[in-house]
Design an enzyme around this catalytic site. Structure first.
Site, PDB file in Angstrom:
ATOM      1  N   ARG A   8       0.788  -0.977   0.421  1.00 25.98           N
ATOM      2  CA  ARG A   8       0.378   0.248   0.046  1.00 25.98           C
ATOM      3  C   ARG A   8       1.299   1.294   0.152  1.00 25.98           C
ATOM      4  O   ARG A   8       1.624   1.315   0.947  1.00 25.98           O
ATOM      5  CB  ARG A   8      -0.652  -0.026   1.423  1.00 25.98           C
ATOM      6  CG  ARG A   8      -1.681   1.309   1.159  1.00 25.98           C
ATOM      7  CD  ARG A   8      -2.817   1.370   3.107  1.00 25.98           C
ATOM      8  NE  ARG A   8      -3.804   0.257   1.463  1.00 25.98           N
ATOM      9  CZ  ARG A   8      -4.890   0.379   2.452  1.00 25.98           C
ATOM     10  NH1 ARG A   8      -4.951   1.484   3.039  1.00 25.98           N
ATOM     11  NH2 ARG A   8      -6.099  -0.272   1.770  1.00 25.98           N
ATOM     12  N   HIS A  11      -6.894   0.750  -6.762  1.00 24.34           N
ATOM     13  CA  HIS A  11      -7.254  -0.289  -5.169  1.00 24.34           C
ATOM     14  C   HIS A  11      -8.299  -1.551  -6.065  1.00 24.34           C
ATOM     15  O   HIS A  11      -8.933  -1.749  -5.282  1.00 24.34           O
ATOM     16  CB  HIS A  11      -8.164   0.475  -4.288  1.00 24.34           C
ATOM     17  CG  HIS A  11      -7.887  -0.316  -2.422  1.00 24.34           C
ATOM     18  ND1 HIS A  11      -7.562  -1.299  -2.884  1.00 24.34           N
ATOM     19  CD2 HIS A  11      -8.724   0.242  -1.837  1.00 24.34           C
ATOM     20  CE1 HIS A  11      -8.232  -1.052  -1.464  1.00 24.34           C
ATOM     21  NE2 HIS A  11      -8.355  -0.300  -1.165  1.00 24.34           N
ATOM     22  N   GLN A  56      -9.923  -4.390  -3.309  1.00 27.53           N
ATOM     23  CA  GLN A  56     -11.286  -3.573  -3.055  1.00 27.53           C
ATOM     24  C   GLN A  56     -12.895  -3.783  -3.923  1.00 27.53           C
ATOM     25  O   GLN A  56     -13.602  -4.540  -3.861  1.00 27.53           O
ATOM     26  CB  GLN A  56     -11.339  -2.306  -2.565  1.00 27.53           C
ATOM     27  CG  GLN A  56     -12.552  -1.578  -2.935  1.00 27.53           C
ATOM     28  CD  GLN A  56     -12.977  -2.159  -0.926  1.00 27.53           C
ATOM     29  OE1 GLN A  56     -12.181  -1.907  -0.301  1.00 27.53           O
ATOM     30  NE2 GLN A  56     -14.232  -3.091  -1.231  1.00 27.53           N
ATOM     31  N   ASP A  97     -17.233   7.146  -1.617  1.00 30.21           N
ATOM     32  CA  ASP A  97     -16.263   6.985  -0.921  1.00 30.21           C
ATOM     33  C   ASP A  97     -15.164   7.964  -0.203  1.00 30.21           C
ATOM     34  O   ASP A  97     -16.351   9.155  -0.801  1.00 30.21           O
ATOM     35  CB  ASP A  97     -14.413   6.546  -1.559  1.00 30.21           C
ATOM     36  CG  ASP A  97     -13.170   6.218  -1.608  1.00 30.21           C
ATOM     37  OD1 ASP A  97     -13.771   6.223  -0.113  1.00 30.21           O
ATOM     38  OD2 ASP A  97     -12.233   5.982  -1.799  1.00 30.21           O
ATOM     39  N   CYS A 130     -16.497   1.411   0.634  1.00 29.94           N
ATOM     40  CA  CYS A 130     -15.531   0.780   0.741  1.00 29.94           C
ATOM     41  C   CYS A 130     -14.435   0.537   2.412  1.00 29.94           C
ATOM     42  O   CYS A 130     -13.626  -0.439   2.176  1.00 29.94           O
ATOM     43  CB  CYS A 130     -13.538   0.818  -0.543  1.00 29.94           C
ATOM     44  SG  CYS A 130     -13.151   2.136  -0.254  1.00 29.94           S
ATOM     45  N   ARG A 172     -13.216  -8.645   1.017  1.00 29.99           N
ATOM     46  CA  ARG A 172     -12.049  -8.535   1.022  1.00 29.99           C
ATOM     47  C   ARG A 172     -11.610  -9.674   1.921  1.00 29.99           C
ATOM     48  O   ARG A 172     -10.568 -10.220   0.672  1.00 29.99           O
ATOM     49  CB  ARG A 172     -11.618  -6.897   1.740  1.00 29.99           C
ATOM     50  CG  ARG A 172     -12.119  -6.374   1.938  1.00 29.99           C
ATOM     51  CD  ARG A 172     -11.744  -5.442   0.178  1.00 29.99           C
ATOM     52  NE  ARG A 172     -10.190  -5.392   0.399  1.00 29.99           N
ATOM     53  CZ  ARG A 172      -9.495  -4.287   0.745  1.00 29.99           C
ATOM     54  NH1 ARG A 172      -9.682  -3.041   1.568  1.00 29.99           N
ATOM     55  NH2 ARG A 172      -8.043  -4.974   0.239  1.00 29.99           N
TER      56      ARG A 172
HETATM   57  N1  NVA Z   1      -9.674   6.259  -1.708  1.00 26.08           N
HETATM   58  C1  NVA Z   1      -9.211   6.035  -0.055  1.00 26.08           C
HETATM   59  C2  NVA Z   1     -10.176   4.966  -0.274  1.00 26.08           C
HETATM   60  C3  NVA Z   1      -9.803   4.263   1.568  1.00 26.08           C
HETATM   61  C4  NVA Z   1      -9.706   2.551   2.186  1.00 26.08           C
HETATM   62  C5  NVA Z   1      -7.870   6.344  -0.084  1.00 26.08           C
HETATM   63  O1  NVA Z   1      -7.158   6.226  -1.263  1.00 26.08           O
HETATM   64  O2  NVA Z   1      -7.962   6.941   0.938  1.00 26.08           O
HETATM   65  N1   CP Z   2     -10.727   0.083   2.429  1.00 26.31           N
HETATM   66  C1   CP Z   2      -9.701  -0.211   2.727  1.00 26.31           C
HETATM   67  O1   CP Z   2      -9.177  -0.918   2.180  1.00 26.31           O
HETATM   68  O2   CP Z   2      -9.606  -0.052   4.168  1.00 26.31           O
HETATM   69  P1   CP Z   2      -8.276   0.128   4.731  1.00 26.31           P
HETATM   70  O3   CP Z   2      -7.701   1.358   4.422  1.00 26.31           O
HETATM   71  O4   CP Z   2      -8.518   0.241   6.007  1.00 26.31           O
HETATM   72  O5   CP Z   2      -7.685  -1.418   4.278  1.00 26.31           O
END
Ligand code: NVA
Ligand code: CP
Length: 308
Positions: free
Chosen positions: A106, A133, A136, A222, A262, A290
């Site tokens: 990540r 992502h 997800q 989101d 998500c 997930r």
């Molecule tokens: N779009 C959000 C998703 C978090 C799971 C982010 O990138 O922070």
């Molecule tokens: N939806 C998702 O990826 O959640 P986290 O940021 O908690 O991993």
């Protein structure tokens, strides 16, 4: 000749046929989990998880999932590894991938994960980047199928930021044959080149989020501010004020439309509590899935199409 390594860096890295396999496997693996059936195809395999941004679901789902498959995990963050002290990404990839069987990352830019994958001896999975992502959306579509059957030909309304989730929905629509109705505030539109899709055939743009939701089979949104964009928070709060999924938007969608998010969610910002905590919401299944979907993904990347 050795089989080439299969990475999962964006949704378009797999074919529609491979997704059909993964959805089937996710269902089978979930069934075993619910029946407390031991299933250890990844015994002695190790997953390294590298987090340069915060996480709850991704961490727990990959870690629990890998243990359930008989493997083990190593957890690294920028702060507690040399990644935070500017060790070149290529060197980190070479070292880490000599010791583990699979890597989940990540991070911020997609270029970073692409560079890591280029120098990795083992498959690399995108656990979220600024651009995508894929894990997800893999889980979201699996959740849709569980509740409503095939997503092919259906309409997914996206209300909110033209972000990593929106980009990934667009890739999925192009590959799996459904349509995305996109409504984003001005200045926060999806960039087709960044989303990495070939044509405009699989999406339609709507100024008014109500119009995007009209007749939709699935409504999803989101956070207004994704990780890495916190400096824009105040400006985004103003720009996104009308992009809150509310009961009126759900009312113009199909009567059996689902709501997904998500998570983490901000009730009163991108979604009303009555929607996310209401009868059409499947966010808890989505979060749980997930783990099942990623178990299928890890099994596939390491072992291919196995029976069992
Ligand atoms: N779009 C959000 C998703 C978090 C799971 C982010 O990138 O922070
Ligand atoms: N939806 C998702 O990826 O959640 P986290 O940021 O908690 O991993």
């Amino acid at each position: 000749m050795a089989t080439p390594i299969k990475h999962y860096l964006q949704f378009s890295d797999l074919t529609a046929g491979e997704y059909a396999w993964l959805f089937e496997r996710a269902a089978a693996i979930k069934k075993k989990f619910k029946a407390y059936e031991k299933y250890h195809p990844l015994a002695d395999r190790t997953l390294a998880m590298i987090f340069e941004k915060a996480s709850t679901r991704t961490r727990v789902s990959f870690e629990a999932g890998m243990y359930q498959l008989g493997g083990s995990v190593v957890h690294l963050t920028t702060g507690d590894s040399q990644l935070g002290r500017a060790e070149p990404i290529e060197d980190s990839a070479k070292v880490i991938s000599r010791m583990v069987d699979l890597v989940m990352i990540r991070t911020f830019g997609q270029d970073k994960i692409a560079r890591f994958a280029e120098h990795s001896r083992v498959p690399v999975i995108n656990g979220l980047t600024n651009e995508f992502h894929p894990c997800q959306i893999l889980a979201d579509i699996f959740t849709y199928i569980e509740h409503r059957g095939s997503i092919q030909g259906k309409v997914v309304a996206w209300v909110g930021d033209g972000n990593n989730m929106a980009n990934t929905w667009l890739q999925a629509a192009e590959l799996l044959g459904f349509t995305v109705h996109l409504s984003t505030p001005s200045g926060y539109e999806v960039d087709q080149a960044i989303a990495g899709i070939r044509s405009t055939d699989s999406y339609k743009v709507f100024k008014d989020p109500m119009d995007a939701c009209r007749g939709a089979d699935l409504v999803t949104t989101d956070v207004w501010t994704s990780m890495g964009y916190e400096a824009e928070n105040e400006a985004r709060k103003k720009a996104f004020a009308d992009w809150c999924v509310d009961t009126d938007m759900m009312r113009v969608a199909k009567p059996d439309a689902l709501f997904m998010h998500c998570l983490p969610a901000h009730r009163g910002e991108e979604v009303e509590a009555d929607v996310i905590d209401g009868p059409q919401s499947v966010v808890w299944d989505e979060a749980e899935n997930r783990m099942h979907a990623q178990k299928a993904l890890m099994e596939y990347l390491l072992l291919g199409k196995v029976a069992g």
